[in-house]
Design an enzyme around this catalytic site. Sequence first.
Site, PDB file in Angstrom:
ATOM      1  N   ASP A 155       0.865  -1.188   0.000  1.00  0.00           N
ATOM      2  CA  ASP A 155       0.000   0.000   0.000  1.00  0.00           C
ATOM      3  C   ASP A 155       0.900   1.236   0.000  1.00  0.00           C
ATOM      4  O   ASP A 155       1.539   1.546   1.013  1.00  0.00           O
ATOM      5  CB  ASP A 155      -0.901   0.019   1.246  1.00  0.00           C
ATOM      6  CG  ASP A 155      -2.041  -0.982   1.167  1.00  0.00           C
ATOM      7  OD1 ASP A 155      -1.949  -1.941   0.373  1.00  0.00           O
ATOM      8  OD2 ASP A 155      -3.011  -0.827   1.930  1.00  0.00           O
TER       9      ASP A 155
ATOM     10  N   LYS B 111      -6.909   3.435  -3.057  1.00  0.00           N
ATOM     11  CA  LYS B 111      -7.279   3.397  -1.636  1.00  0.00           C
ATOM     12  C   LYS B 111      -7.532   4.807  -1.134  1.00  0.00           C
ATOM     13  O   LYS B 111      -6.803   5.736  -1.466  1.00  0.00           O
ATOM     14  CB  LYS B 111      -6.151   2.724  -0.854  1.00  0.00           C
ATOM     15  CG  LYS B 111      -6.335   2.679   0.651  1.00  0.00           C
ATOM     16  CD  LYS B 111      -5.164   1.941   1.302  1.00  0.00           C
ATOM     17  CE  LYS B 111      -5.170   2.054   2.815  1.00  0.00           C
ATOM     18  NZ  LYS B 111      -3.999   1.383   3.442  1.00  0.00           N
TER      19      LYS B 111
ATOM     20  N   LYS C 284     -10.291   0.350  -2.309  1.00  0.00           N
ATOM     21  CA  LYS C 284     -10.135   0.014  -0.893  1.00  0.00           C
ATOM     22  C   LYS C 284     -10.524   1.217  -0.051  1.00  0.00           C
ATOM     23  O   LYS C 284     -10.024   2.316  -0.257  1.00  0.00           O
ATOM     24  CB  LYS C 284      -8.695  -0.405  -0.582  1.00  0.00           C
ATOM     25  CG  LYS C 284      -8.454  -0.662   0.914  1.00  0.00           C
ATOM     26  CD  LYS C 284      -7.039  -1.155   1.197  1.00  0.00           C
ATOM     27  CE  LYS C 284      -6.768  -1.254   2.698  1.00  0.00           C
ATOM     28  NZ  LYS C 284      -5.402  -1.767   3.001  1.00  0.00           N
TER      29      LYS C 284
END
Length: 261
Positions: A130, A192, A220
């Site tokens: 991430d 995300k 996400k």
Amino acid sequence: MGIVSRNKQKPPTRQEKAGEKMQPGGYRIKKEEKKTMDIKEILAKVDHTVLGQTATWADIKGLCDDGMKYETASVCIPPSYVKQAAEYIKSVNGKLKLCTVIGFPNGYNTTAVKCYETRTAVEEGADEIDMVINIGWVKDGLYDKVLDEIKQIKAACSGKLLKVIIETCLLTDEEKIKLCKVVSESGADYIKTSTGFSKAGATFEDVKLMADNVDGILVKAAGGISSIADAEKFIELGASRLGTSRIVKLVKAEKAEENTY
């Protein structure tokens, strides 16, 4: 004359009478709303997360144990614990994906540093990365540089999953939409919402906006997912992963309560 009360309570709104709370974007969630999704289905979308500065090995080990027990999508941990966590999961013959963070939480590391972090994490056992974008570049309109950096980090992933954190709470809707296009073009796997370390986390409105504007990638939601009902709503709006520590805690508390009867 009768005594006049000075402490008159404000009459409840229609939403309060119905036990509802308002969420950003005008969405409503009812208090104590019954689960409509199987809890295992929700847990399978959870990146069970501990990223606090004071996280110890005991915290990480416990997170891994919970991730294996409740079959979460992954556990998301600081890079310094990836190797130890990978070795621990292997030692107990466990099955669990390891996720870690790159350029976290501010995103303004150089691209070279982010790529080095990524390669090291993958070598030490990370299955998912991430990364945080350089938000200053977005504010300067340097989307080509943002795109190039994501592509370089994706290459450093050596085939592992890449999620791109754009920190929605710091962006305009126009910037969010533009980044949906950039991340879709980059070869990354997910976009995300948040690090959970800035002004705010995921909102229903942002997840819907992102889901409506991505092409070929997944969404996400992370930060501020505080209930099972929240989790279900984020999934309904288009999130395929949820970054949170609270869902597993809620499930554990529910099971503990059941065991007292």
